[in-house]
Design a protein around this motif. Structure first.
Motif, PDB file in Angstrom:
ATOM      1  N   HIS A 183       0.831  -1.204   0.000  1.00 46.27           N
ATOM      2  CA  HIS A 183       0.000   0.000   0.000  1.00 46.27           C
ATOM      3  C   HIS A 183       0.869   1.258   0.000  1.00 46.27           C
ATOM      4  O   HIS A 183       1.994   1.235   0.493  1.00 46.27           O
ATOM      5  N   VAL A 234       0.257   5.952  -0.381  1.00 45.16           N
ATOM      6  CA  VAL A 234      -0.679   7.076  -0.452  1.00 45.16           C
ATOM      7  C   VAL A 234      -0.143   8.112  -1.422  1.00 45.16           C
ATOM      8  O   VAL A 234       1.041   8.469  -1.372  1.00 45.16           O
ATOM      9  N   GLY A 292      -3.698   7.524   8.101  1.00 41.02           N
ATOM     10  CA  GLY A 292      -4.905   7.331   7.310  1.00 41.02           C
ATOM     11  C   GLY A 292      -5.627   6.051   7.665  1.00 41.02           C
ATOM     12  O   GLY A 292      -5.187   5.287   8.540  1.00 41.02           O
ATOM     13  N   SER A 302      -5.690   3.438   6.109  1.00 41.06           N
ATOM     14  CA  SER A 302      -4.819   2.306   5.801  1.00 41.06           C
ATOM     15  C   SER A 302      -3.661   2.177   6.790  1.00 41.06           C
ATOM     16  O   SER A 302      -2.868   1.249   6.686  1.00 41.06           O
ATOM     17  N   LEU A 351      -0.659  10.335   5.965  1.00 36.23           N
ATOM     18  CA  LEU A 351      -1.317  11.314   5.100  1.00 36.23           C
ATOM     19  C   LEU A 351      -0.754  12.676   5.471  1.00 36.23           C
ATOM     20  O   LEU A 351      -0.736  13.042   6.652  1.00 36.23           O
ATOM     21  N   THR A 368      -6.101  13.105  -1.094  1.00 41.99           N
ATOM     22  CA  THR A 368      -5.298  11.933  -0.758  1.00 41.99           C
ATOM     23  C   THR A 368      -5.959  10.696  -1.355  1.00 41.99           C
ATOM     24  O   THR A 368      -7.181  10.592  -1.397  1.00 41.99           O
ATOM     25  N   GLU A 409      -5.469   6.670  -0.857  1.00 43.27           N
ATOM     26  CA  GLU A 409      -4.837   5.537  -0.182  1.00 43.27           C
ATOM     27  C   GLU A 409      -5.026   4.330  -1.093  1.00 43.27           C
ATOM     28  O   GLU A 409      -6.154   3.932  -1.381  1.00 43.27           O
TER      29      GLU A 409
END
Length: 181
Positions: A89, A91, A122, A124, A128, A135, A137
């Protein structure tokens, strides 16, 4: 047919004819690409060891509404490439006009890019950046080899945005905090 990238020429039909094609340098190509104004973003993630990473990009755009996909590119030799090959992941933080210094900070080499940076966790669990005008994610969906870069496609799992703040723009190698005229 050889590529044409005329410098300081109009795109009149005679300049597009293959017979008028002239070789162009990497500098000509970069300068021509610089005529396309873009927004500026900082991509953030957590490295496998938990360290925060981030870098400034101007190569970001939407790829699909259904499913919600975005893409950006990263030079293969970037020091952060191993992190973005490993993480699941990241951002994309789209910067507003007041964030020019933040864009510069995340583009510098050999410094603590996170020094003095305000951020929040965030949905996730990723950082952020405070003040970002949007944003995204993302779950890393795919990577595509593209010459000296890799195109990273992310599936957006969460997004947010603010209104009433002008974007930070990049054009011709310079940041702009007001509209180009």
């Amino acid at each position: 047919m050889q590529p044409v990238c005329p410098v300081n020429r109009s795109l009149s039909p005679e300049h597009l004819h293959p017979a008028a094609a002239a070789p162009f340098s990497e500098r000509d190509f970069r300068d021509a690409l610089g005529r396309f104004a873009t927004g500026v973003a900082v991509v953030t993630a957590l490295a496998p060891d938990g360290a925060k990473v981030g870098l400034t990009i101007s190569s970001f755009n939407s790829a699909s509404l259904t499913p919600p996909l975005v893409l950006w590119s990263l030079m293969k030799t970037a020091t952060s490439m191993p992190v973005f090959e490993a993480v699941s992941h990241y951002v994309v933080n789209v910067l507003g006009a007041p964030q020019k210094e933040l864009a510069l900070q995340f583009s510098r080499k050999g410094v603590d890019r996170w020094a003095g940076v305000d951020w929040q966790q965030g949905a996730s669990g990723l950082p952020l950046l405070d003040g970002a005008i949007a944003t995204f994610e993302c779950r890393s969906r795919s990577r595509h080899d593209a010459g000296d870069h890799v195109i990273l496609v992310g599936e957006v799992e969460h997004c947010s945005y603010r209104t009433g703040v002008a974007p930070l723009l990049y054009h011709g190698g310079q940041f702009y905090t007001e509209q180009l005229l």
